[in-house]
Design a protein around this motif. Structure first.
Motif, PDB file in Angstrom:
ATOM      1  N   ARG A   6       0.832  -1.218   0.000  1.00  0.00           N
ATOM      2  CA  ARG A   6       0.000   0.000   0.000  1.00  0.00           C
ATOM      3  C   ARG A   6       0.868   1.271   0.000  1.00  0.00           C
ATOM      4  O   ARG A   6       0.773   2.109   0.904  1.00  0.00           O
ATOM      5  CB  ARG A   6      -0.929   0.016   1.211  1.00  0.00           C
ATOM      6  N   PRO A   7       1.714   1.441  -1.018  1.00  0.00           N
ATOM      7  CA  PRO A   7       2.629   2.593  -1.026  1.00  0.00           C
ATOM      8  C   PRO A   7       1.896   3.893  -1.320  1.00  0.00           C
ATOM      9  O   PRO A   7       0.763   3.889  -1.823  1.00  0.00           O
ATOM     10  CB  PRO A   7       3.584   2.248  -2.178  1.00  0.00           C
ATOM     11  N   ALA A   8       2.556   5.001  -1.035  1.00  0.00           N
ATOM     12  CA  ALA A   8       2.004   6.298  -1.409  1.00  0.00           C
ATOM     13  C   ALA A   8       2.051   6.477  -2.919  1.00  0.00           C
ATOM     14  O   ALA A   8       1.148   7.060  -3.525  1.00  0.00           O
ATOM     15  CB  ALA A   8       2.789   7.421  -0.727  1.00  0.00           C
ATOM     16  N   ILE A   9       3.124   5.948  -3.543  1.00  0.00           N
ATOM     17  CA  ILE A   9       3.355   6.128  -4.974  1.00  0.00           C
ATOM     18  C   ILE A   9       3.658   4.781  -5.625  1.00  0.00           C
ATOM     19  O   ILE A   9       4.449   3.989  -5.102  1.00  0.00           O
ATOM     20  CB  ILE A   9       4.550   7.078  -5.233  1.00  0.00           C
ATOM     21  N   ALA A  10       3.053   4.539  -6.795  1.00  0.00           N
ATOM     22  CA  ALA A  10       3.444   3.413  -7.646  1.00  0.00           C
ATOM     23  C   ALA A  10       4.013   3.987  -8.934  1.00  0.00           C
ATOM     24  O   ALA A  10       3.326   4.732  -9.642  1.00  0.00           O
ATOM     25  CB  ALA A  10       2.253   2.513  -7.946  1.00  0.00           C
ATOM     26  N   LEU A  11       5.269   3.666  -9.226  1.00  0.00           N
ATOM     27  CA  LEU A  11       5.887   4.062 -10.491  1.00  0.00           C
ATOM     28  C   LEU A  11       5.656   2.932 -11.482  1.00  0.00           C
ATOM     29  O   LEU A  11       6.084   1.803 -11.249  1.00  0.00           O
ATOM     30  CB  LEU A  11       7.387   4.299 -10.318  1.00  0.00           C
ATOM     31  N   VAL A  12       4.986   3.232 -12.589  1.00  0.00           N
ATOM     32  CA  VAL A  12       4.529   2.191 -13.503  1.00  0.00           C
ATOM     33  C   VAL A  12       5.098   2.415 -14.905  1.00  0.00           C
ATOM     34  O   VAL A  12       4.831   3.445 -15.528  1.00  0.00           O
ATOM     35  CB  VAL A  12       2.985   2.173 -13.572  1.00  0.00           C
ATOM     36  N   ASP A  13       5.860   1.430 -15.373  1.00  0.00           N
ATOM     37  CA  ASP A  13       6.287   1.423 -16.768  1.00  0.00           C
ATOM     38  C   ASP A  13       5.147   0.853 -17.612  1.00  0.00           C
ATOM     39  O   ASP A  13       4.443  -0.062 -17.169  1.00  0.00           O
ATOM     40  CB  ASP A  13       7.548   0.551 -16.899  1.00  0.00           C
ATOM     41  N   LEU A  14       4.946   1.378 -18.807  1.00  0.00           N
ATOM     42  CA  LEU A  14       3.845   0.890 -19.637  1.00  0.00           C
ATOM     43  C   LEU A  14       4.175  -0.426 -20.327  1.00  0.00           C
ATOM     44  O   LEU A  14       3.275  -1.213 -20.623  1.00  0.00           O
ATOM     45  CB  LEU A  14       3.462   1.941 -20.688  1.00  0.00           C
ATOM     46  N   SER A  15       5.447  -0.685 -20.599  1.00  0.00           N
ATOM     47  CA  SER A  15       5.840  -1.864 -21.383  1.00  0.00           C
ATOM     48  C   SER A  15       6.281  -2.996 -20.474  1.00  0.00           C
ATOM     49  O   SER A  15       7.467  -3.299 -20.371  1.00  0.00           O
ATOM     50  CB  SER A  15       6.968  -1.492 -22.349  1.00  0.00           C
TER      51      SER A  15
END
Length: 205
Positions: free
Chosen positions: A48-57
């Motif tokens: 349950r992080p404050a931020i999720a960094l998401v790559d699209l590929s």
């Protein structure tokens, strides 16, 4: 002030290592990493992080579908896309699905830190507009992505933990909804509509 807690999703180990090192040196807490979309969902659900960094590929579950699901399973997590793609269509779709911000990988590293801090403070940098077309169910999106990655029905059934019969039904509905007759036409039609994301070879995500 507590460090911002981040989960990082990217299918390239070198990218993850570099981003993690930079975020950590900037005072942030990278609580978990993920190499594919399914692992990313699992890590977000657990931490349950404050931020999720998401790559699209990402393989198995592409970034757009990951954005959609993170918004559902962890509404308190704010999503930032970190991608090589700068096309406005990618940016707009990410915003429609619930991303708060979009950073391209060729931007200055300090830009990423600035965006994370602003989003963590509640500033939404992408407009959350209504999708023009959400014609497919989450399961259908999932099957479509796996078909685009060249997976056969039995492989898809194993990955999704569903029967081959269920996968065949999803495939048939996809063809009917997109008005196509075979898998090749299905992938082409889905790509034109922006419904799938192809993974890229190492070094190009």
């Amino acid at each position: 002030m507590m460090p911002i807690r981040v989960v990082l999703g990217d299918d390239h180990g070198l990218v993850r290592s570099g981003v993690r090192a930079f975020l950590t040196s900037s005072g942030m807490n990278v609580v978990a990493e993920a190499k594919d979309g399914r692992e990313l969902l699992s890590q977000v659900r657990e931490h349950r992080p404050a931020i999720a960094l998401v790559d699209l590929s990402m393989p198995l579950l592409h970034g757009f579908e990951a954005i959609r699901r993170i918004s559902s399973i962890s509404p308190e997590t704010r999503i930032i896309v970190l991608s090589m793609h700068s096309d406005r269509r990618y940016v707009d779709r990410a915003g429609r699905l619930g991303a708060w911000a979009y950073v391209t990988k060729d931007e200055a590293p300090r830009r990423l830190i600035d965006v994370i801090q602003r989003v963590a403070q509640g500033e939404r940098l992408l407009a959350a507009t209504e999708a023009a077309e959400e014609m497919l169910s989450p399961r259908e999106h999932e099957v479509l992505q796996l078909i685009a990655e060249g997976k056969k029905n039995a492989e898809i059934a194993s990955i999704m933990k569903r029967s081959v019969h269920t996968v065949r039904n999803h495939r048939a509905r996809l063809m009917r909804k997109l008005g196509v007759r075979n898998a090749a036409e299905l992938v082409t039609a889905a790509e034109i509509r922006g419904l799938i994301e192809f993974t890229t070879p190492a070094g190009g995500a």
